[in-house]
Scaffold this active site. Structure first.
Site, PDB file in Angstrom:
ATOM      1  N   LYS A  35       0.880  -1.176  -0.044  1.00  0.00           N
ATOM      2  CA  LYS A  35       0.063   0.039   0.063  1.00  0.00           C
ATOM      3  C   LYS A  35       0.803   1.369   0.073  1.00  0.00           C
ATOM      4  O   LYS A  35       0.690   2.155  -0.686  1.00  0.00           O
ATOM      5  CB  LYS A  35      -0.927   0.013   1.205  1.00  0.00           C
ATOM      6  CG  LYS A  35      -2.069   1.180   1.320  1.00  0.00           C
ATOM      7  CD  LYS A  35      -2.932   0.891   2.605  1.00  0.00           C
ATOM      8  CE  LYS A  35      -3.748  -0.257   2.319  1.00  0.00           C
ATOM      9  NZ  LYS A  35      -4.563  -0.380   3.786  1.00  0.00           N
ATOM     10  N   GLY A 258     -24.706  -1.231   3.386  1.00  0.00           N
ATOM     11  CA  GLY A 258     -23.415  -2.050   3.408  1.00  0.00           C
ATOM     12  C   GLY A 258     -22.148  -1.131   3.510  1.00  0.00           C
ATOM     13  O   GLY A 258     -22.220  -0.106   4.164  1.00  0.00           O
ATOM     14  N   CYS A 261     -18.283   0.500   7.205  1.00  0.00           N
ATOM     15  CA  CYS A 261     -18.629   1.638   8.044  1.00  0.00           C
ATOM     16  C   CYS A 261     -20.128   1.304   8.995  1.00  0.00           C
ATOM     17  O   CYS A 261     -20.139   0.536   9.844  1.00  0.00           O
ATOM     18  CB  CYS A 261     -18.530   2.938   7.862  1.00  0.00           C
ATOM     19  SG  CYS A 261     -16.940   3.528   7.118  1.00  0.00           S
TER      20      CYS A 261
HETATM   21  C1  UGA Z   1     -20.877   6.364   6.216  1.00  0.00           C
HETATM   22  C2  UGA Z   1     -21.327   7.666   6.738  1.00  0.00           C
HETATM   23  O1  UGA Z   1     -22.387   8.189   5.976  1.00  0.00           O
HETATM   24  C3  UGA Z   1     -20.052   8.728   6.886  1.00  0.00           C
HETATM   25  O2  UGA Z   1     -20.617   9.921   7.312  1.00  0.00           O
HETATM   26  C4  UGA Z   1     -19.083   8.022   7.853  1.00  0.00           C
HETATM   27  O3  UGA Z   1     -17.983   9.032   7.919  1.00  0.00           O
HETATM   28  C5  UGA Z   1     -18.666   6.822   7.246  1.00  0.00           C
HETATM   29  O4  UGA Z   1     -19.681   5.896   7.034  1.00  0.00           O
HETATM   30  C6  UGA Z   1     -17.639   6.242   8.046  1.00  0.00           C
HETATM   31  O5  UGA Z   1     -18.059   5.826   9.227  1.00  0.00           O
HETATM   32  O6  UGA Z   1     -16.363   6.193   7.914  1.00  0.00           O
HETATM   33  P1  UGA Z   1     -20.227   5.475   3.788  1.00  0.00           P
HETATM   34  O7  UGA Z   1     -19.805   4.157   4.265  1.00  0.00           O
HETATM   35  O8  UGA Z   1     -19.088   5.992   2.504  1.00  0.00           O
HETATM   36  O9  UGA Z   1     -20.299   6.493   4.874  1.00  0.00           O
HETATM   37  O10 UGA Z   1     -21.602   5.253   2.945  1.00  0.00           O
HETATM   38  P2  UGA Z   1     -22.957   6.009   2.992  1.00  0.00           P
HETATM   39  O11 UGA Z   1     -23.095   6.903   2.156  1.00  0.00           O
HETATM   40  O12 UGA Z   1     -23.227   6.523   4.388  1.00  0.00           O
HETATM   41  O13 UGA Z   1     -23.851   4.600   2.501  1.00  0.00           O
HETATM   42  C7  UGA Z   1     -23.891   3.686   3.179  1.00  0.00           C
HETATM   43  C8  UGA Z   1     -24.838   2.414   2.530  1.00  0.00           C
HETATM   44  O14 UGA Z   1     -26.083   2.861   2.809  1.00  0.00           O
HETATM   45  C9  UGA Z   1     -24.567   2.263   1.123  1.00  0.00           C
HETATM   46  O15 UGA Z   1     -24.717   0.994   0.881  1.00  0.00           O
HETATM   47  C10 UGA Z   1     -25.727   2.996   0.478  1.00  0.00           C
HETATM   48  O16 UGA Z   1     -26.089   2.331  -0.809  1.00  0.00           O
HETATM   49  C11 UGA Z   1     -27.018   2.754   1.682  1.00  0.00           C
HETATM   50  N1  UGA Z   1     -27.873   3.773   1.574  1.00  0.00           N
HETATM   51  C12 UGA Z   1     -27.655   5.141   1.614  1.00  0.00           C
HETATM   52  C13 UGA Z   1     -29.168   3.352   1.182  1.00  0.00           C
HETATM   53  O17 UGA Z   1     -29.374   2.008   1.110  1.00  0.00           O
HETATM   54  N2  UGA Z   1     -30.130   4.096   1.253  1.00  0.00           N
HETATM   55  C14 UGA Z   1     -29.932   5.495   1.379  1.00  0.00           C
HETATM   56  O18 UGA Z   1     -31.011   6.489   1.559  1.00  0.00           O
HETATM   57  C15 UGA Z   1     -28.627   5.875   1.740  1.00  0.00           C
END
Ligand code: UGA
Length: 433
Positions: A35, A258, A261
């Protein structure tokens, strides 16, 4: 300022490059030689829009470097701990191996007055424990959670919507001033900055992710009801989302959440609350998790039911492998899980994704992967959309129909317009609509 970033995974690599772009001198440190070699050569180890540019700029400016040698942290004013806290193999709690190991190996290089800033998502109580470990060196500890979203990680790091500093003394210490100097552009832009104790800062992060997960599972629970009574969850989300106390964001029903996080954070939070004797307080998170996992099965069931006989041997195209759009991340990805489950049922699965195939193939070499979207669609008897990637959203129902063997689509992310697809001759199944 001189900064070190320990851990160069998603969080750390973006943080290191972003801090260099703000003018700081940054060394990124990781035990993973491959990495580090990639990052030092200006190659991003994962797909993240905008990261390549700031990585190259940082390296060319001479302000950004990467190494596996922890002694390079010596002399930095702030040391960010950005290592992963994955789910434990033997339970649902957070695996703290990397946090503990990185702090242990940093200790000999700390000087009095240095600030160690924890960014990893940790069980509440970790900062107190680490502060005691660090105290004999004369360095301080702050907890400074990160809220970046994959796909927007660079922007979220450089222009966060809030800053949270968990410090040992909340009455305005040097540690707050030090972090303000690190994040000088965000501070100058008036970004809200909250100074709290350690426990609050640790909790802010898991509370935020738990809330987001709950919001998604709430709408997915409504999707389950909508499916039973013939309602449309997308219209329902639009209608309740107009109430700005509720808000429309994160109310997209589909195959569920998924990634690296949300799933592991709600499980680790539950495990930690149980340790604290407060399991009851967050018991609902188990339901949040269960609702979420049921949606994966729902997509699988819809695919199975789309065949009058058994799914065995039938060609199913799964479009999307990453857990969300603009990402190649397949960690705990509902899309990949659906593909694997369908394959397990004997379907002739052909999976496609623009960016995520290498990661998916590493984890699941047994799946067949298409080189192009056309290859995936050609001859498919059922098409499953599992990630809301733009290329899938933009599919034309008429030209797509000419490629498939049977026009059946399962819109696992509710990104297609049902009437348009039905009018073009498709059998359309959405999620809760
Ligand atoms: C998430 C949080 O949104 C961030 O604020 C946080 O910093 C991050 O985890 C972390 O802990 O590092 P991320 O994992 O990039 O960010 O993804 P999200 O955008 O939150 O989406 C998570 C999941 O929810 C995805 O699979 C997405 O497709 C799903 N999702 C999101 C839905 O099924 N419906 C929605 O309306 C929104």
């Amino acid at each position: 300022m001189k900064l070190s970033v320990i851990g160069c995974g998603y969080l750390g690599a973006v943080h290191a490059a972003a801090m260099a772009s703000l003018g700081h001198e940054v060394v990124g440190i990781d035990v993973d030689e491959a990495k580090i070699a990639k990052l030092a050569a200006g190659e991003t180890p994962f797909f993240e829009p905008g990261l390549g540019e700031i990585l190259t700029q940082g390296l060319e400016s001479g302000r950004l470097s990467f190494t596996t040698d922890m002694s390079a942290a010596a002399g930095a004013q702030v040391h960010f701990i950005a290592v992963g806290t994955p789910q434990r193999h033997d339970g649902t709690g957070a695996d703290m191996t990397y946090v503990n190991a990185s702090v242990e190996s940093l200790l000999p290089h700390l000087r009095p007055g240095d600030l160690v800033a924890g960014k990893s998502t940790v069980p509440v109580g970790t900062a107190n424990r680490l502060a005691e470990l660090i105290a004999p060196t004369g360095a301080h500890l702050a907890w400074n959670p990160e809220f970046l979203r994959e796909g927007f990680a660079v922007k979220d790091t450089i222009e966060p919507d809030r800053l949270v500093y968990g410090v040992s003394d909340t009455t305005g210490t040097d540690d707050t001033a030090t972090l303000d100097a690190v994040y000088h552009t965000a501070i100058a832009a008036g970004t809200p900055r909250l100074v709290t104790g350690y426990a609050t800062a640790e909790l802010v992060k898991v509370a935020a992710n738990s809330f987001l997960a709950t919001k998604i599972s709430f709408i997915n629970a409504m999707a389950e009801i909508a499916e039973t009574v013939g309602a449309d969850v997308t219209q329902l989300a639009d209608a309740i989302g107009h109430d700005n106390r509720i808000g429309r964001r994160f109310l997209n029903a589909g195959v569920g959440f998924g990634g690296g996080c949300l799933p592991k954070d709600i499980r680790a939070f539950t495990a930690r609350a149980e340790e604290l004797g407060k399991g009851e307080s967050v018991a609902f998170l188990k339901h949040v998790d269960e609702i979420n996992l049921r949606r994966r099965q729902r997509v699988v069931d819809l695919a199975v039911d789309s065949f009058p006989d058994h799914i065995n041997g039938h060609r199913v195209a799964v479009l999307g492998l990453a857990f969300k759009p603009d990402s190649d991340d397949t960690r705990d990805s509902p899309a990949l899980d659906v593909a694997v489950r369908l394959k397990g049922l004997g379907a002739d699965v052909i999976a496609y994704h623009t960016e995520a195939i290498p990661n998916a193939r590493r984890a699941h070499p047994q799946l067949a992967y298409a080189d192009t979207l056309d290859d995936a669609l050609t001859g498919a008897e059922t098409v499953v959309i599992a990630t809301e990637w733009k290329a899938f959203r933009d599919l034309d129902p008429h030209t797509t129909r000419d490629k498939v063997a049977r026009p059946v689509v399962i819109d696992g992310r509710n990104i297609l317009t049902p009437t348009t697809w039905r009018d073009a001759g498709w059998t359309y199944h959405g999620m809760g609509r």
